[in-house]
Design a protein around this motif. Structure first.
Motif, PDB file in Angstrom:
ATOM      1  N   GLY A 183      -0.751   0.573  -0.746  1.00 34.06           N
ATOM      2  CA  GLY A 183       0.477   0.958  -0.072  1.00 34.06           C
ATOM      3  C   GLY A 183       1.044  -0.230   0.674  1.00 34.06           C
ATOM      4  O   GLY A 183       1.273  -0.184   1.877  1.00 34.06           O
ATOM      5  N   CYS A 184       1.297  -1.310  -0.065  1.00 34.72           N
ATOM      6  CA  CYS A 184       1.550  -2.618   0.573  1.00 34.72           C
ATOM      7  C   CYS A 184       2.889  -2.720   1.288  1.00 34.72           C
ATOM      8  O   CYS A 184       3.088  -3.612   2.103  1.00 34.72           O
ATOM      9  N   ASP A 205       1.782  -0.611  -4.574  1.00 30.52           N
ATOM     10  CA  ASP A 205       2.644   0.393  -3.953  1.00 30.52           C
ATOM     11  C   ASP A 205       3.270   1.226  -5.057  1.00 30.52           C
ATOM     12  O   ASP A 205       3.584   0.713  -6.141  1.00 30.52           O
TER      13      ASP A 205
END
Length: 311
Positions: A183-184, A205
């Motif tokens: 979930g960058c 992501d």
């Protein structure tokens, strides 16, 4: 010259990152935040003027979070979706705050330049300095600079969940480390890991907007040789083993991939979880314990908690 519509949402500090994601996913060209807490916070900056700000610009409580939309996509349906999504955060135990929405029209020049005076270099950990691209900063020995363009990014890199993550990364990354950032978002943690010495960083992501923004920030920081950004749903399909998995994401989402950690982490690997609201901490810690991990370090700022866990 195009005019932009500023859509300003009065919400809570804990809802900031989620609401920023909503605005960007709806097509905002950028976001800006006016957080009442910064008026009382003692920031370690090389320039004293960074938070010498006018109190009238800030709400009495919570934050103003603004998204900037072109006239071509702005309308009542957009405002309704933003309000519904923000109020819906309550189901994730995030306080959405007042959810008051106000709008104003502004020129492209005003949006692109007027707010830049508020952003200066900020030290977020012992070694990491986050600075906007237009500011000059000469690092001291041992300091690493992370460049951001807040006008087109997911914020300025100084939200508590982000700074807590970077502090924990600094304590575990060593030269040659391998990292997965789940979930960058803007990619700031992946860039931070590379700046701290990680040799191979995979940033993931599910949101294609986030993937493109992360790629842009990786390029801005000249980290392409160490950081790869891919669109992916959490850790699904990841079959490599790494030293560190980091996730600055809602607690509910962390709970979804905790069972995958043993498949992705080395036997003596480290998990760093941030974005955990204090009320959800026990649930996350229990899930980690059930998966064979125990917490070895914990940091807290306000209602936000970040933890480091190992098997």
């Amino acid at each position: 010259m195009m005019n932009w519509i500023e859509v300003r949402v009065h919400t809570s500090q804990e809802a900031e990152e989620a609401v920023a994601d909503f605005l960007l996913s709806e097509g905002a060209g950028g976001t800006a935040t006016w957080d009442s807490s910064v008026l009382k916070k003692d920031w370690d900056t090389p320039f004293g003027e960074i938070f010498a700000l006018a109190e009238n610009d800030y709400p009495d409580k919570g934050i103003w979070l603004a998204g900037y939309f072109s006239e071509s996509i702005y309308g009542d349906d957009l405002l309704r979706r933003i309000e519904e999504k923000t109020r819906g955060l309550a189901q994730f135990d995030l306080d959405p705050g007042p959810v008051t929405i106000v709008t104003r029209e502004m020129s492209e020049e005003s949006w692109a330049h007027a707010w830049k005076k508020y952003y200066k270099p900020v030290r977020v950990s012992e070694r990491l300095i986050v600075k906007p691209v237009w500011e000059e900063y000469s690092p001291s020995p041992g300091e690493e600079i992370i460049e951001l363009d807040p006008g087109m990014a997911f914020g300025t890199g100084t939200h508590p969940t982000t700074t807590l993550s970077m502090k924990l990364l600094e304590s575990v990354i060593s030269p040659g480390s391998t990292v997965v950032d789940v979930g960058c978002g803007s990619g700031i943690l992946a860039v931070a890991a590379a700046k701290l010495g990680a040799e191979d960083v995979l940033a993931l992501d599910l949101d294609p907007v986030a993937v493109e923004q992360a790629k842009a920030n990786v390029a801005l920081n000249q980290s392409q040789n160490r950081v790869r950004v891919e669109e992916n749903d959490l850790l699904q399909g990841i079959d490599r083993r790494v030293d560190v998995v980091v996730a600055n994401i809602l607690a509910e989402i962390i709970l979804r991939f905790v069972p995958d950690l043993s498949r992705v982490l080395m036997k003596d690997g480290t998990f760093i979880g941030s974005g955990i609201i204090r009320q959800k901490e026990e649930e996350v810690v229990q899930a980690l314990s059930d998966a064979g991990y125990h917490v070895v370090e914990r940091l807290q700022e306000g209602d936000w908690v970040a933890i480091t866990a190992r098997s």
